[in-house]
Design a protein around this motif. Structure first.
Motif, mmCIF file in Angstrom:
data_model
loop_
_atom_site.group_PDB
_atom_site.id
_atom_site.type_symbol
_atom_site.label_atom_id
_atom_site.label_comp_id
_atom_site.label_asym_id
_atom_site.label_seq_id
_atom_site.Cartn_x
_atom_site.Cartn_y
_atom_site.Cartn_z
ATOM 1 N N PRO A 1 1.424 2.247 10.763
ATOM 2 C CA PRO A 1 0.541 2.674 9.665
ATOM 3 C C PRO A 1 1.052 3.911 8.933
ATOM 4 O O PRO A 1 0.900 4.014 7.703
ATOM 5 C CB PRO A 1 -0.790 2.952 10.382
ATOM 6 C CG PRO A 1 -0.757 2.095 11.607
ATOM 7 C CD PRO A 1 0.679 2.098 12.032
ATOM 8 N N PHE A 2 1.669 4.850 9.644
ATOM 9 C CA PHE A 2 2.200 6.047 8.990
ATOM 10 C C PHE A 2 3.407 5.698 8.117
ATOM 11 O O PHE A 2 3.572 6.252 7.022
ATOM 12 C CB PHE A 2 2.588 7.084 10.043
ATOM 13 C CG PHE A 2 1.420 7.672 10.774
ATOM 14 C CD1 PHE A 2 0.796 8.812 10.300
ATOM 15 C CD2 PHE A 2 0.937 7.078 11.929
ATOM 16 C CE1 PHE A 2 -0.286 9.364 10.968
ATOM 17 C CE2 PHE A 2 -0.144 7.618 12.609
ATOM 18 C CZ PHE A 2 -0.765 8.750 12.123
ATOM 19 N N ILE A 3 4.250 4.784 8.603
ATOM 20 C CA ILE A 3 5.418 4.368 7.813
ATOM 21 C C ILE A 3 4.968 3.645 6.550
ATOM 22 O O ILE A 3 5.464 3.911 5.436
ATOM 23 C CB ILE A 3 6.340 3.467 8.658
ATOM 24 C CG1 ILE A 3 6.877 4.240 9.856
ATOM 25 C CG2 ILE A 3 7.490 2.937 7.808
ATOM 26 C CD1 ILE A 3 7.692 3.400 10.824
ATOM 27 N N ARG A 4 3.988 2.733 6.712
ATOM 28 C CA ARG A 4 3.503 1.988 5.541
ATOM 29 C C ARG A 4 2.824 2.924 4.543
ATOM 30 O O ARG A 4 2.978 2.768 3.327
ATOM 31 C CB ARG A 4 2.513 0.912 5.991
ATOM 32 C CG ARG A 4 3.149 -0.207 6.808
ATOM 33 C CD ARG A 4 2.188 -1.390 6.917
ATOM 34 N NE ARG A 4 2.717 -2.411 7.813
ATOM 35 C CZ ARG A 4 2.306 -2.630 9.048
ATOM 36 N NH1 ARG A 4 1.333 -1.874 9.554
ATOM 37 N NH2 ARG A 4 2.826 -3.594 9.786
ATOM 38 N N SER A 5 2.065 3.891 5.053
ATOM 39 C CA SER A 5 1.387 4.829 4.159
ATOM 40 C C SER A 5 2.379 5.622 3.324
ATOM 41 O O SER A 5 2.196 5.799 2.112
ATOM 42 C CB SER A 5 0.509 5.775 4.986
ATOM 43 O OG SER A 5 -0.080 6.765 4.162
ATOM 44 N N ALA A 6 3.461 6.105 3.945
ATOM 45 C CA ALA A 6 4.473 6.873 3.210
ATOM 46 C C ALA A 6 5.170 5.997 2.178
ATOM 47 O O ALA A 6 5.366 6.398 1.025
ATOM 48 C CB ALA A 6 5.489 7.455 4.192
ATOM 49 N N THR A 7 5.538 4.778 2.573
ATOM 50 C CA THR A 7 6.261 3.893 1.652
ATOM 51 C C THR A 7 5.358 3.444 0.507
ATOM 52 O O THR A 7 5.805 3.355 -0.649
ATOM 53 C CB THR A 7 6.806 2.676 2.408
ATOM 54 O OG1 THR A 7 7.581 3.129 3.532
ATOM 55 C CG2 THR A 7 7.699 1.843 1.513
ATOM 56 N N ASP A 8 4.082 3.141 0.794
ATOM 57 C CA ASP A 8 3.159 2.744 -0.268
ATOM 58 C C ASP A 8 2.971 3.875 -1.278
ATOM 59 O O ASP A 8 2.899 3.635 -2.492
ATOM 60 C CB ASP A 8 1.801 2.365 0.327
ATOM 61 C CG ASP A 8 1.859 1.060 1.108
ATOM 62 O OD1 ASP A 8 2.838 0.309 0.925
ATOM 63 O OD2 ASP A 8 0.948 0.804 1.920
ATOM 64 N N CYS A 9 2.887 5.101 -0.780
ATOM 65 C CA CYS A 9 2.744 6.256 -1.683
ATOM 66 C C CYS A 9 3.961 6.388 -2.590
ATOM 67 O O CYS A 9 3.827 6.576 -3.801
ATOM 68 C CB CYS A 9 2.549 7.530 -0.861
ATOM 69 S SG CYS A 9 2.466 9.043 -1.861
ATOM 70 N N ILE A 10 5.157 6.260 -2.027
ATOM 71 C CA ILE A 10 6.380 6.373 -2.833
ATOM 72 C C ILE A 10 6.444 5.248 -3.858
ATOM 73 O O ILE A 10 6.868 5.452 -5.005
ATOM 74 C CB ILE A 10 7.617 6.354 -1.913
ATOM 75 C CG1 ILE A 10 7.617 7.601 -1.018
ATOM 76 C CG2 ILE A 10 8.900 6.305 -2.724
ATOM 77 C CD1 ILE A 10 8.694 7.594 0.046
ATOM 78 N N ALA A 11 6.021 4.033 -3.481
ATOM 79 C CA ALA A 11 6.032 2.912 -4.412
ATOM 80 C C ALA A 11 5.080 3.153 -5.582
ATOM 81 O O ALA A 11 5.419 2.882 -6.743
ATOM 82 C CB ALA A 11 5.662 1.628 -3.675
ATOM 83 N N ARG A 12 3.878 3.674 -5.288
ATOM 84 C CA ARG A 12 2.928 3.972 -6.366
ATOM 85 C C ARG A 12 3.494 5.009 -7.326
ATOM 86 O O ARG A 12 3.358 4.882 -8.548
ATOM 87 C CB ARG A 12 1.605 4.470 -5.775
ATOM 88 C CG ARG A 12 0.781 3.408 -5.076
ATOM 89 C CD ARG A 12 -0.641 3.905 -4.816
ATOM 90 N NE ARG A 12 -0.648 5.129 -4.026
ATOM 91 C CZ ARG A 12 -0.707 5.147 -2.704
ATOM 92 N NH1 ARG A 12 -0.733 4.001 -2.020
ATOM 93 N NH2 ARG A 12 -0.733 6.295 -2.050
ATOM 94 N N GLU A 13 4.102 6.038 -6.778
ATOM 95 C CA GLU A 13 4.652 7.094 -7.636
ATOM 96 C C GLU A 13 5.882 6.602 -8.403
ATOM 97 O O GLU A 13 6.141 7.048 -9.520
ATOM 98 C CB GLU A 13 5.018 8.314 -6.788
ATOM 99 C CG GLU A 13 3.830 8.979 -6.120
ATOM 100 C CD GLU A 13 2.823 9.523 -7.110
ATOM 101 O OE1 GLU A 13 3.242 9.918 -8.217
ATOM 102 O OE2 GLU A 13 1.624 9.533 -6.787
#
Length: 290
Positions: A3-15
């Motif tokens: 979940p922490f890895i997905r959260s970081a990657t999802d944030c970078i994708a949105r930005e």
């Protein structure tokens, strides 16, 4: 940890979707260079990912994972996440462009019709010059078909001879100064990205060290002095070790009632040191500097 890895990657994708020319970066396979700013905006999520790795495995495991496997796979993961959004953007742009294209085509037909009508009304305007007949009207070539050329026509250098907008094979395209500039820009972007990762790693290491010291001593004033590599009388031997590191040598003097240690730092020669710190009973009681 996932979940922490997905959260970081999802944030970078949105930005990353907010970045200019993100579509061109993906097509030119330079998405990595466009992720520097999005990663800065997602520093909290990345720190959480690194921290959970350190707790589950060992101190420093999170940074190793971030610098290695995570960064290597990040362009693929981000590209996969934003592919559908970019496809929607392209579809919306195409839909917005279709009415204008239809208007342009209608205007072209009107111009052609008007030119034919004016030609039939004034026969003298089409009278041959120099005894030559005018060239017959030919329909415009369809996309993908070669345009009409008279016999023995020689194409200008650098042209493709195609009207469909397609480029010739890569092997026939001469390398230009523009392509060289693009290569240099890509190299500079890659170097800047590497420097950013190195700087981010150092910032995280300093933050993690400060957090560990604050947990260990529970006093921000002491932690600030240790982080600044200060030495003072009354600090413990453990504080000295955290501030200055392991000494180059330790000398001991044994007396009847006490034992004095001399911690030596900064070797300059045989039995020569820049700093000698006197430690008694695990507490710093003096300091000599040369």
């Amino acid at each position: 940890m996932l979940p922490f890895i997905r959260s970081a990657t999802d944030c970078i994708a949105r930005e990353a979707l907010k970045e200019n020319d993100i579509e061109a970066a993906i097509q030119q396979k330079r998405l990595r260079s466009k992720l520097e700013i999005p990663m800065r905006r997602c520093a909290n999520e990345l720190d959480a990912m690194v921290a959970i790795h350190d707790r589950v495995y060992y101190p420093g495991a999170g940074e190793d994972f971030f610098q290695g496997q995570y960064v290597d796979d990040l362009p693929r993961a981000v590209g996969q996440r934003i592919a559908s959004d970019l496809a929607k953007r392209a579809a919306n742009a195409s839909a917005a462009h279709e009415p204008q294209a239809a208007q342009d085509k209608f205007a072209l037909i009107e111009r052609e019709s008007g030119s034919k009508a004016s030609g039939g009304a004034d026969a003298n305007s089409q009278r041959p010059i120099g005894g030559r007949e005018p060239a017959p009207n030919r329909p415009l070539p369809l996309p993908g078909q070669p345009s009409f050329r008279p016999p023995n026509y020689v194409m200008p250098p650098g042209t493709t001879g195609r009207t469909d907008g397609a480029s010739p094979p890569a092997s026939t395209v001469p390398k230009t100064a523009t392509s060289d500039a693009h290569e240099w820009l890509a190299l500079l972007a890659f170097a800047a990205f590497g420097f950013f990762l190195h700087h981010l790693s150092k910032v995280r290491a300093r933050k993690r060290r400060r957090d560990d010291l604050l947990t260990k001593y529970g006093d921000e004033a002491i932690v600030d002095r240790i982080v600044a590599a200060k030495m003072w009388q009354g600090m413990t031997a453990e504080m000295l070790r955290d501030s200055w590191g392991e000494p180059d040598d330790i000398g001991s003097d044994v007396y009847k009632t006490r034992t004095t240690e001399t911690w030596k730092y900064g070797r300059t020669g045989r039995n020569r040191y820049m700093n000698r710190v006197i430690v008694e009973g695990g507490v710093v009681v003096g300091h000599k500097q040369r």
